[in-house]
Design an enzyme around this catalytic site. Sequence first.
Site, short mmCIF file in Angstrom:
data_model
loop_
_atom_site.label_atom_id
_atom_site.label_comp_id
_atom_site.label_asym_id
_atom_site.label_seq_id
_atom_site.Cartn_x
_atom_site.Cartn_y
_atom_site.Cartn_z
N SER A 155 0.82 -1.21 0.00
CA SER A 155 0.00 0.00 0.00
C SER A 155 0.86 1.26 0.00
O SER A 155 0.55 2.23 -0.70
CB SER A 155 -0.93 0.00 1.21
OG SER A 155 -1.82 -1.10 1.16
N ASP B 54 -8.25 -6.80 4.97
CA ASP B 54 -7.23 -7.62 4.33
C ASP B 54 -6.67 -8.68 5.28
O ASP B 54 -5.99 -9.61 4.83
CB ASP B 54 -6.08 -6.76 3.81
CG ASP B 54 -6.35 -6.21 2.42
OD1 ASP B 54 -7.38 -6.58 1.82
OD2 ASP B 54 -5.54 -5.42 1.91
N ARG C 129 -13.77 -13.08 -1.03
CA ARG C 129 -12.98 -13.64 0.06
C ARG C 129 -13.83 -14.28 1.15
O ARG C 129 -13.39 -15.24 1.80
CB ARG C 129 -12.05 -12.57 0.63
CG ARG C 129 -10.89 -12.27 -0.33
CD ARG C 129 -9.99 -11.17 0.14
NE ARG C 129 -8.75 -11.16 -0.65
CZ ARG C 129 -7.87 -10.17 -0.64
NH1 ARG C 129 -8.07 -9.11 0.13
NH2 ARG C 129 -6.78 -10.25 -1.38
N SER D 123 -14.76 -0.35 -2.12
CA SER D 123 -13.31 -0.23 -1.95
C SER D 123 -12.95 1.21 -1.65
O SER D 123 -13.45 2.14 -2.31
CB SER D 123 -12.58 -0.68 -3.21
OG SER D 123 -11.19 -0.45 -3.10
#
EC number: 2.5.1.19
Length: 427
Positions: A20, A307, A338, A164
Amino acid sequence: MTRQPSRPRPLTARVPGSKSITTRALLLAAAAPGTSRLWAPLISEDTLAFREAVTGLGARVAPSPGDQYWDVTGTGRGPVGTARVWCADAGTAARFLPPYSATGVGTFTFDGSAQLRARPLGPLMRAMAGLGAGLDAPVPGRLPLTVRAGGLEGGELTVDSSMSSQFLSGLLMAAPLMRQPVRADLSDSVSRPYLDMTLSLMRRFGADVKETAGGVIEVRPGGYRATALVVEPDASTASYVFAAAAVTGHRVTVPGLCGRSVQGDLRFTEALRALGAEVEITDSAVSVTGTGTVRGGFDLDMGDISDTFMTLAAVAPLADAPVTIRGVRHARFKESDRIAAVAQNLRACGIRVDETQDSVVVHPGTPRPARIACHRDHRIAMAFSVLGLAARVPLTLDDPYCVTKTFPGFHGEMARLFPDYTVPERP
């Protein structure tokens, strides 16, 4: 569940740089006049694709021998000319670079792998169009995308970031290159720590960023300035070695992470405390020590650190009571769905999982041998590798080297730290 190792071993993990931070710093350095030096960047498929992309948009990147640092010489403005930009699998490239290109002048086409083409871009495209960008996309809301750039005016920024936070991060990083101030309300955004990271790095590169008490951000024109930056170890990646320590009874230290980190995923250590691990955070390192007890019976909102939710879910069967993870609906729109992937793979291991649109409840159980469907998702592969190690059960990854997306040396590092770890054969 109580597990007593024969002898606790203090271990120092070599965790690579933050993806990131590396990708954001590459963009900001490309937009700044002069040369910025990025120390300890992440070297992985995603960051190399991003580096190639900013080079195609006019920046120059000179790696040092061994990639200890990258010297990035930017243009001080948006891109000019014509370019075809290949994003490969990198969602950050597809979300960060189109807004940056729209602040320039020219025609820029972005495309990527089949996996990346399947990921949504509609909210970003609508927000860019609202700022005056000219866009062409054969499939609405998907790559490939052509930006016909003539600069962006600025003003009120409206973007649906429920899928997102990267949509909003990309637009905010482009804001100092727009003609007028940009205002954005961040109060309803998912993954707020990633937006805070974006704003912190923008300020580090000289952007004029203000925030009101109500969570409204104002970014004024003025561009960026070159700077030197040391990239921290990746806190999301560190979650795998920390979780392994927590459930095997060892102590693992990651140097370079600290309490001042700009990475919100360092908060994963709170989840490990809930599991029963001891956590020590200093000014120079973070250490996690397994106590031999893995507790469950807690409910955790991981929306801001989604994440890492797969890491917790993968080791949750080893706890002594169910573990509830919620607030992660947006994780369905990542490299894979996910939530579904975690539930599918845990069930393949014989573990009971209750799944909703935005949560999973993982029940205690003894995992059985299984084939893990990675869905070309690096985080699924790494999370279930930890479960296989901790449960001492053979779990076969169907795509073990998809980890090269963010941590090419993952399997080797796990084997160095934990001698019982089995390195998968290369295809």
